[in-house]
Write an enzyme that holds these catalytic residues in place. Structure first.
Site, PDB file in Angstrom:
ATOM      1  N   ASP A  11      82.694 -23.559 -23.757  1.00 53.37           N
ATOM      2  CA  ASP A  11      84.053 -23.075 -23.995  1.00 53.37           C
ATOM      3  C   ASP A  11      85.092 -23.742 -23.096  1.00 53.37           C
ATOM      4  O   ASP A  11      86.099 -24.250 -23.594  1.00 53.37           O
ATOM      5  CB  ASP A  11      84.103 -21.544 -23.861  1.00 53.37           C
ATOM      6  CG  ASP A  11      83.074 -20.867 -24.755  1.00 53.37           C
ATOM      7  OD1 ASP A  11      82.617 -21.493 -25.717  1.00 53.37           O
ATOM      8  OD2 ASP A  11      82.715 -19.718 -24.481  1.00 53.37           O
ATOM      9  N   GLY A  38      85.313 -14.238 -30.590  1.00 52.61           N
ATOM     10  CA  GLY A  38      84.470 -15.428 -30.564  1.00 52.61           C
ATOM     11  C   GLY A  38      85.242 -16.733 -30.559  1.00 52.61           C
ATOM     12  O   GLY A  38      84.689 -17.785 -30.851  1.00 52.61           O
TER      13      GLY A  38
HETATM   14  C1  GLA Z   1      79.481 -18.217 -25.845  1.00 52.85           C
HETATM   15  C2  GLA Z   1      79.342 -18.878 -24.483  1.00 52.85           C
HETATM   16  C3  GLA Z   1      79.042 -20.371 -24.609  1.00 52.85           C
HETATM   17  C4  GLA Z   1      77.891 -20.638 -25.579  1.00 52.85           C
HETATM   18  C5  GLA Z   1      78.090 -19.863 -26.873  1.00 52.85           C
HETATM   19  C6  GLA Z   1      76.899 -19.962 -27.794  1.00 52.85           C
HETATM   20  O1  GLA Z   1      80.632 -18.685 -26.486  1.00 52.85           O
HETATM   21  O2  GLA Z   1      80.528 -18.704 -23.736  1.00 52.85           O
HETATM   22  O3  GLA Z   1      78.776 -20.900 -23.335  1.00 52.85           O
HETATM   23  O4  GLA Z   1      76.656 -20.361 -24.996  1.00 52.85           O
HETATM   24  O5  GLA Z   1      78.339 -18.484 -26.627  1.00 52.85           O
HETATM   25  O6  GLA Z   1      76.781 -21.247 -28.281  1.00 52.85           O
END
Ligand code: GLA
Length: 355
Positions: A169, A120
């Site tokens: 991200d 994550g």
């Molecule tokens: C992942 C996705 C992002 C966003 C997050 C939740 O990290 O890559 O684009 O949607 O989940 O906030």
């Protein structure tokens, strides 16, 4: 074309080796809002992905993932969506750069990372950004400007790996700033630096041990479908314009309730940081977690245990971070707290760059 590189007149021996680094990210708050035109508050971390590109003769781009001991090879113009795993990022980056007017040149790419994968911290976006910057640099082409490059990386994930991720991200990786988080209003997007003065408190991530998966048939993509369904039911283009979840069928009402409240919490967190009210920031992290667990339903038992571990260690707040269904927990610890042994402190670092 704005980014096009003229065909190189000199041989590969005269082109230089280059190295690009792209950081992973932590999202302080504002989860599952990016693809709903909403607000988020990420920062780039010090760890990330480094791609070294060495020019070679011939026509092929070879990539080697050092940590995995695996290789890929791509012929520009013959990229394939049937490549496996991380190789799709290489095929996608080469193809999307070509569509943007950059002609990737034959080279050998070495990929290294000190980011845990699937935890994550956005290792995928970091890989994509670092690959793109390295491929542009070795081709002696100016990369697209950062929002455009973030969109390009997002297309690589969406169209080449099947994960319908948003701009959070790649934008965080490209727009990080030492000592700052960045408030992103995805409607635009508009970016604003927010000083992250924690007055001796520490932010730390704790890996839940459950690897998350954002690929084509994941719960993540299902949430995106639900948001689209809620928009249709409400007669709006984006959940940013939703003001109430009333009258929606379950579970769409819960999804919308989360998005509305989470946007509010981002500005609550910005205000708390401005006021130096770290206890309030902790309460907002807890509220975000409850909403992601109960309304957005993206938590899993391993994540709940990691949140508990942080709270027992005295965290002022802790929440699931990123796409959910696993990955890391983010927690805010007061000065002097004894962090859980596996927790890793995170601080805002500089953005993606050539080394
Ligand atoms: C992942 C996705 C992002 C966003 C997050 C939740 O990290 O890559 O684009 O949607 O989940 O906030």
């Amino acid at each position: 074309m704005r980014h096009s590189n003229t065909r190189l007149e000199h041989g590969p021996g005269e082109r230089r080796s280059v190295q690009a680094f792209a950081p992973g990210r932590v999202n302080l708050i504002g989860e599952h809002t990016d693809y709903n035109d909403g607000l988020c508050l990420p920062f780039a971390v010090e760890r990330g992905v480094t791609v070294t590109a060495e020019p070679v003769a011939g026509t092929t781009i070879e990539a080697h993932a050092k940590d995995l001991g695996e290789s890929a090879s791509v012929e520009p113009g013959a990229e394939s969506t049937s490549a496996e795993g991380w190789r799709r990022f290489v095929h996608g980056a080469v193809a999307e750069l070509r569509s943007a007017g950059v002609e990737p040149q034959p080279c050998r790419l070495a990929i290294e990372s000190d980011l845990p994968r699937g935890a994550g911290l956005s290792s995928s976006a970091a890989l994509c950004v670092a690959l793109s910057l390295a491929l542009c640099a070795v081709a002696e082409a100016e990369p697209p400007e950062r929002v455009e490059l973030a969109r390009l990386c997002s297309r690589v994930e969406n169209d080449w790996t099947g994960a319908q991720t948003g701009l959070l991200d790649p934008l965080a990786s490209l727009c990080g700033e030492r000592g700052h988080a960045v408030r992103i209003d995805m409607r635009g997007p508009l970016l604003e630096s927010v000083p992250l003065d924690l007055a001796g408190h520490a932010l730390a991530v704790l890996d839940s041990g459950a690897t998350h998966d954002l690929s084509a048939d994941s719960g993540y993509n299902e949430r995106r479908d639900e948001c689209r369904a809620a928009c249709r039911a409400l007669g709006i283009d984006s959940l940013r314009d939703a003001t109430s979840a009333e009258g929606l069928p379950q579970p769409l009402d819960r999804r919308v309730r989360h998005v509305i409240a989470e946007n509010g919490r981002v500005d609550g967190a910005v205000a708390a940081l401005e006021a130096g009210d770290l206890a309030e920031l902790g309460r907002l992290l807890d509220a975000s977690h409850r909403s992601l667990r109960d309304d957005y339903e993206v938590s899993v038992p391993e994540v709940e245990r990691a949140v508990e571990t942080c709270l027992r260690a005295g965290a002022l707040g802790a929440r699931i971070m990123g796409g959910g269904f696993g990955g890391s927990v983010l927690a805010l610890f007061p000065p002097g707290a004894q962090l859980p042994p596996e927790a890793v402190t995170v601080e805002p670092g500089p953005p993606a760059r050539l080394l």
